[in-house]
Design an enzyme around this catalytic site. Structure first.
Site, PDB file in Angstrom:
ATOM      1  N   SER A  24       0.854  -1.184   0.000  1.00 48.76           N
ATOM      2  CA  SER A  24       0.000   0.000   0.000  1.00 48.76           C
ATOM      3  C   SER A  24       0.890   1.235   0.000  1.00 48.76           C
ATOM      4  O   SER A  24       2.044   1.173   0.450  1.00 48.76           O
ATOM      5  CB  SER A  24      -0.886   0.001   1.248  1.00 48.76           C
ATOM      6  OG  SER A  24      -1.505   1.257   1.435  1.00 48.76           O
TER       7      SER A  24
ATOM      8  N   TYR B 116      -1.291  -0.480  10.543  1.00 50.48           N
ATOM      9  CA  TYR B 116      -1.463  -0.814   9.123  1.00 50.48           C
ATOM     10  C   TYR B 116      -0.217  -0.437   8.320  1.00 50.48           C
ATOM     11  O   TYR B 116       0.284  -1.221   7.511  1.00 50.48           O
ATOM     12  CB  TYR B 116      -2.692  -0.091   8.582  1.00 50.48           C
ATOM     13  CG  TYR B 116      -3.008  -0.393   7.136  1.00 50.48           C
ATOM     14  CD1 TYR B 116      -3.618  -1.588   6.772  1.00 50.48           C
ATOM     15  CD2 TYR B 116      -2.709   0.530   6.132  1.00 50.48           C
ATOM     16  CE1 TYR B 116      -3.919  -1.866   5.448  1.00 50.48           C
ATOM     17  CE2 TYR B 116      -3.011   0.264   4.817  1.00 50.48           C
ATOM     18  CZ  TYR B 116      -3.622  -0.931   4.474  1.00 50.48           C
ATOM     19  OH  TYR B 116      -3.908  -1.197   3.153  1.00 50.48           O
TER      20      TYR B 116
END
Length: 272
Positions: A139, A152
């Site tokens: 990501s 995350y």
């Protein structure tokens, strides 16, 4: 040329969209997913799109044993596998002093260790074949910073670093590595989203809705690397430019720029 492709988290979202691209191109496709009903429905969709021997296998990427079962199945039925897409993932957000360690362990086990286990289990196959391609879904959160996203971001940064190391380690065995770092795009990631920050879920949904590119477009960018492997896959142009600025600007300049962009983000996707 037809290739044998295995995709974790392949029953929905980016994994499903990529699987359909592969089926339409004539590749053999196996998807692994926890969701049995979605998995069976996706397998049927793959058959309709041309994958006559599409496979769905129930899979929890936290289980090395279940990944090994998939590897054995593909070696038995296909004689091996050419592309492994480590796609399964979850999302978590919250401030460092508020997120319980249970959430840290959950997101690390799936987002980071799930990719580690996928690479560990299938590397021996690639080495025996003297060829293979890992596509690891990370990501932009692994390359850029954002408040309330420490757990995350750590997992996605870990996937980036793992991919960089394997790109060197496995090159002598003719194994290619790609790492995919998208920003926000419409997907079902919010279904399993955990957060301790009030309003964060609503902000994430707004960011998904305002994405300039669709899930199918991100999937197509990933799909192109199957025939033409490249290391970096960064589908979002604005975030790609911001990453370049981070690399080349002095840190003090970059932090001021990032702070301004975060204020703009709050205005656009304010947690209200």
């Amino acid at each position: 040329m037809s290739k044998r492709v295995f995709i974790t988290g392949g029953a929905s979202g980016l994994g499903r969209a990529l699987a359909i691209h592969c089926a339409q191109a004539g590749h053999r496709v196996c998807i692994g997913d926890l969701h049995v009903e979605r998995g069976e429905e996706t397998r049927q969709a793959l058959t309709e799109h041309g994958a006559t021997d599409a496979i769905f296998q129930t899979l929890d990427v936290r289980s090395e044993e279940e990944l090994e079962n998939v590897r054995e199945l593909l070696e038995e039925q296909w004689g091996g596998v050419d592309v492994v897409v480590n796609n399964a993932g979850v999302a978590q957000a919250g401030k460092i002093d508020e997120v319980p360690l249970e959430d840290w362990e959950w997101v690390i086990d799936i987002n980071l260790l799930g990719v580690v286990k996928g690479c560990k289990v299938f590397t021996p196959v690639f080495k025996r074949q003297k060829s293979g391609h890992f596509i690891n879904i990370a990501s932009m959160a692994g390359l850029l910073e954002g408040p309330d996203m420490s757990a995350y971001s750590v997992t996605k940064a870990g996937v980036v670093k793992l991919s960089e190391v394997l790109d060197m380690e496995l090159a002598p065995h003719n194994v290619s590595i790609s790492v995919v770092c998208p920003a926000f795009f419409p997907t079902n990631l919010a279904e399993s989203f955990r957060t301790t920050t009030p309003g964060m879920e609503k902000s994430i949904q707004k960011a998904f809705a305002r994405s300039p590119i669709t899930c199918e477009q991100v999937a197509f960018e990933v799909f192109k690397t199957i025939d033409n492997p490249r290391f970096w896959v960064l589908p979002h142009r604005k975030e790609r430019v911001l990453w370049w600025l981070k690399l080349y600007l002095p840190q003090s300049w970059y932090k001021r720029l990032l702070a301004a962009l975060l204020r703009l983000f709050d205005r656009l996707y304010g947690r209200k």
